[in-house]
Design an enzyme around this catalytic site. Sequence first.
Site, PDB file in Angstrom:
ATOM      1  CD  GLU A 181       2.238   1.546   0.971  1.00  0.00           C
ATOM      2  OE1 GLU A 181       3.457   1.298   0.798  1.00  0.00           O
ATOM      3  OE2 GLU A 181       1.765   2.690   0.926  1.00  0.00           O
TER       4      GLU A 181
ATOM      5  CD  GLU B 145       0.084   4.588  -5.414  1.00  0.00           C
ATOM      6  OE1 GLU B 145      -0.193   4.124  -4.274  1.00  0.00           O
ATOM      7  OE2 GLU B 145       0.628   5.701  -5.564  1.00  0.00           O
TER       8      GLU B 145
HETATM    9  O1  KIV Z   1      -1.910   7.443   1.093  1.00  0.00           O
HETATM   10  C1  KIV Z   1      -2.631   7.514   0.093  1.00  0.00           C
HETATM   11  O2  KIV Z   1      -3.180   8.578  -0.253  1.00  0.00           O
HETATM   12  C2  KIV Z   1      -2.826   6.302  -0.698  1.00  0.00           C
HETATM   13  C3  KIV Z   1      -3.496   6.453  -2.028  1.00  0.00           C
HETATM   14  C4  KIV Z   1      -2.515   6.983  -3.009  1.00  0.00           C
HETATM   15  C5  KIV Z   1      -4.130   5.197  -2.473  1.00  0.00           C
HETATM   16  O3  KIV Z   1      -2.441   5.256  -0.308  1.00  0.00           O
END
Ligand code: KIV
Length: 271
Positions: free
Chosen positions: A122, A189
């Site tokens: 991220e 997201e």
């Molecule tokens: O951890 C996860 O499930 C994610 C998704 C929401 C894309 O990053």
Amino acid sequence: MSVHSEFKKVTTKVLLDMKARGEKISMLTAYDYTMATIIDQAGMEIILVGDSASNVMAGNATTLPITLDQMIYHAQCVVRGAKRAHVVVDLPFGSYQASKEEAIRSAMRILKESGADSVKMEGGEEIIESVKGIVNAGVPVMGHLGLMPQSINQYGSYALRAKEDAEAQKLINDAKLLEAAGCYSLVLEKIPAALAKKVAESVHIPVIGIGAGNGVDGQVLVMHDMLGLNQGFSPKFLRRYANLFEVMTEALQHYISDVKSGDFPNENESY
Ligand code: KIV
């Protein structure tokens, strides 16, 4: 339908080619061998070993507590079941933010110890040197922008991101930086659909959305949410394809009642 034997392994090149052809990419989370086997044989292109394991597997309120060792354990289980799907694993909170060197070491551990195909992380500009270092070390990276659950303590809520111009402009810039740094794909997201479409049109790498509308190159959901395994989580973007909570509860209550009545096991089920 099992498409398992008809296709070769989904590589990053396969995913880039899919975007070039305009073919949509399906992606779902999994955290264990059995579910990964079912998802793989159903024909999903990407399985994400998400740090959402912290929520749906461990019962934590956020993704923050899950450790690198725990993510590697989940990834090992998924990799054993995923013969065709591309397996991407989240670098968990605290495993890549402190330094580029730590990020490279964490990413390499995931591929070396689990056999997964790539990692997801991220962030944009602030992690760009780490992304470059990981890619240069031979580990494919999927970016993740928009709502970034590992930053929940900074945001204070899971509300829609990038509604305002300044944040939207930063997101577009970050997407371009991630592509230039070597990311093979990008998750967006919970951002406005028009912005997500604009991002997907401004990069050559596949953009996978969750709560980001239909103008992107593919979709991802959390398996427990789309199968209706959990209750009480119904964001607007979620489509439930089954209600397994109800199906399982019914089966479990049937079993309890058969045990209590003496109906199970019968003669045919005994030695
Ligand atoms: O951890 C996860 O499930 C994610 C998704 C929401 C894309 O990053």
